[in-house]
Design an enzyme around this catalytic site. Structure first.
Site, PDB file in Angstrom:
ATOM      1  N   ASN A   4       0.833  -1.200   0.000  1.00  0.00           N
ATOM      2  CA  ASN A   4       0.000   0.000   0.000  1.00  0.00           C
ATOM      3  C   ASN A   4       0.869   1.253   0.000  1.00  0.00           C
ATOM      4  O   ASN A   4       1.969   1.278   0.545  1.00  0.00           O
ATOM      5  CB  ASN A   4      -1.017   0.007   1.150  1.00  0.00           C
ATOM      6  CG  ASN A   4      -0.430  -0.131   2.535  1.00  0.00           C
ATOM      7  OD1 ASN A   4       0.498  -0.899   2.773  1.00  0.00           O
ATOM      8  ND2 ASN A   4      -0.994   0.602   3.486  1.00  0.00           N
ATOM      9  N   GLU A  51       0.233   5.208   0.765  1.00  0.00           N
ATOM     10  CA  GLU A  51      -0.676   6.254   1.229  1.00  0.00           C
ATOM     11  C   GLU A  51      -0.228   7.616   0.728  1.00  0.00           C
ATOM     12  O   GLU A  51       0.915   7.803   0.309  1.00  0.00           O
ATOM     13  CB  GLU A  51      -0.745   6.247   2.756  1.00  0.00           C
ATOM     14  CG  GLU A  51      -1.397   4.993   3.297  1.00  0.00           C
ATOM     15  CD  GLU A  51      -1.496   4.967   4.803  1.00  0.00           C
ATOM     16  OE1 GLU A  51      -2.135   4.038   5.302  1.00  0.00           O
ATOM     17  OE2 GLU A  51      -0.942   5.854   5.489  1.00  0.00           O
ATOM     18  N   CYS A  82      -4.118   0.797  -2.560  1.00  0.00           N
ATOM     19  CA  CYS A  82      -4.053  -0.459  -1.810  1.00  0.00           C
ATOM     20  C   CYS A  82      -2.996  -1.377  -2.426  1.00  0.00           C
ATOM     21  O   CYS A  82      -2.685  -1.282  -3.619  1.00  0.00           O
ATOM     22  CB  CYS A  82      -5.406  -1.153  -1.837  1.00  0.00           C
ATOM     23  SG  CYS A  82      -6.735  -0.224  -1.055  1.00  0.00           S
ATOM     24  N   GLU A  94      -3.182  -4.510  -3.196  1.00  0.00           N
ATOM     25  CA  GLU A  94      -3.719  -5.355  -4.265  1.00  0.00           C
ATOM     26  C   GLU A  94      -3.788  -4.592  -5.586  1.00  0.00           C
ATOM     27  O   GLU A  94      -3.464  -5.126  -6.650  1.00  0.00           O
ATOM     28  CB  GLU A  94      -5.129  -5.856  -3.894  1.00  0.00           C
ATOM     29  CG  GLU A  94      -5.183  -6.647  -2.605  1.00  0.00           C
ATOM     30  CD  GLU A  94      -5.471  -5.810  -1.364  1.00  0.00           C
ATOM     31  OE1 GLU A  94      -6.144  -6.338  -0.450  1.00  0.00           O
ATOM     32  OE2 GLU A  94      -5.045  -4.634  -1.288  1.00  0.00           O
ATOM     33  N   CYS A 109     -10.359  -4.995   0.400  1.00  0.00           N
ATOM     34  CA  CYS A 109     -11.497  -4.088   0.500  1.00  0.00           C
ATOM     35  C   CYS A 109     -12.370  -4.229  -0.758  1.00  0.00           C
ATOM     36  O   CYS A 109     -11.999  -4.915  -1.722  1.00  0.00           O
ATOM     37  CB  CYS A 109     -11.018  -2.651   0.664  1.00  0.00           C
ATOM     38  SG  CYS A 109     -10.264  -1.937  -0.815  1.00  0.00           S
ATOM     39  N   CYS A 164     -10.662  -3.166  -4.035  1.00  0.00           N
ATOM     40  CA  CYS A 164      -9.689  -4.161  -4.502  1.00  0.00           C
ATOM     41  C   CYS A 164     -10.376  -5.389  -5.081  1.00  0.00           C
ATOM     42  O   CYS A 164      -9.903  -5.965  -6.051  1.00  0.00           O
ATOM     43  CB  CYS A 164      -8.748  -4.554  -3.365  1.00  0.00           C
ATOM     44  SG  CYS A 164      -7.588  -3.224  -2.976  1.00  0.00           S
TER      45      CYS A 164
END
Length: 150
Positions: A45, A47, A56, A58, A99, A102
Site C-alpha cells: 500500500n 498512502e 491499496c 492489491e 477491501c 480491490c
C-alpha cells in the site's frame, strides 16, 4: 491451490508489506499475485497526504501485472496486513481481506483472464490463513462483460 503455494504467496505478501508507505494509518498491507507461469508480482500500500489518492497493495500489484502485459494471467493473490510495529513491520494475527475496491479491481483481471481468482487472506504473523474464491467475495460482480467487452 495447495498449501505450499499458499504459503509462498503469504510469505511474498509479508515481504512486500515491508515496503508499505503508510505514515498516516500505520497499517501496512502486502499483496502477491501468482501468474499462470508460476511467477509472482507483489505490491504494497502507498498512502498519500490526500487520503483519497492512496493505493491499496492489491491495486498496486494488479497495476504492476498490467504494466507488464500480464493482467490476464492472474491465478491467485495472497494478502496480509497489520498495524505497523517496531521497525515498520506489519504485526497481528488476524487475516486481512481485500477491501471492496480491490475486489472490483481483482474482478477485472479475473474476467479478462476468464478464471475465478483464488484469494488467500493471511495474517501479518502466525499461520492464520483463509481461502476464498473471488466470486464468493464479490458475487454478481460488474465487469468487462457487462460493457459487452470480452
Amino acid at each position: 491451490m495447495n498449501d505450499a503455494t499458499a504459503r509462498m504467496l503469504i510469505d511474498a505478501a509479508r515481504g512486500a508489506a515491508g515496503n508499505a508507505h503508510a505514515p498516516y494509518s500505520r497499517f501496512a498491507v502486502g499483496a502477491a499475485l501468482l501468474l499462470t507461469d508460476g511467477s509472482l508480482v507483489t505490491g504494497a500500500n502507498v498512502e498519500n497526504a490526500s487520503y483519497g489518492l492512496s493505493l491499496c497493495a492489491e491495486t498496486v500489484a494488479i497495476a504492476t501485472a498490467s504494466a507488464s502485459g500480464r493482467i490476464a494471467d492472474v491465478v491467485a493473490i495472497g494478502v496480509i496486513g497489520g498495524a505497523m510495529g517496531e521497525h515498520g513491520r506489519a504485526v497481528g494475527h488476524a487475516p486481512v481481506r481485500p477491501c471492496g475496491r480491490c475486489r472490483q479491481v481483482l474482478n477485472e483481471a479475473a474476467q479478462i483472464g476468464g478464471r475465478d481468482i483464488t484469494v488467500i487472506c493471511g495474517a501479518a504473523e502466525g499461520d492464520a490463513v483463509e481461502f476464498h474464491r473471488l466470486s464468493d467475495l464479490l458475487p454478481h460482480a460488474f465487469g468487462p462483460a457487462d460493457l459487452g467487452i470480452g
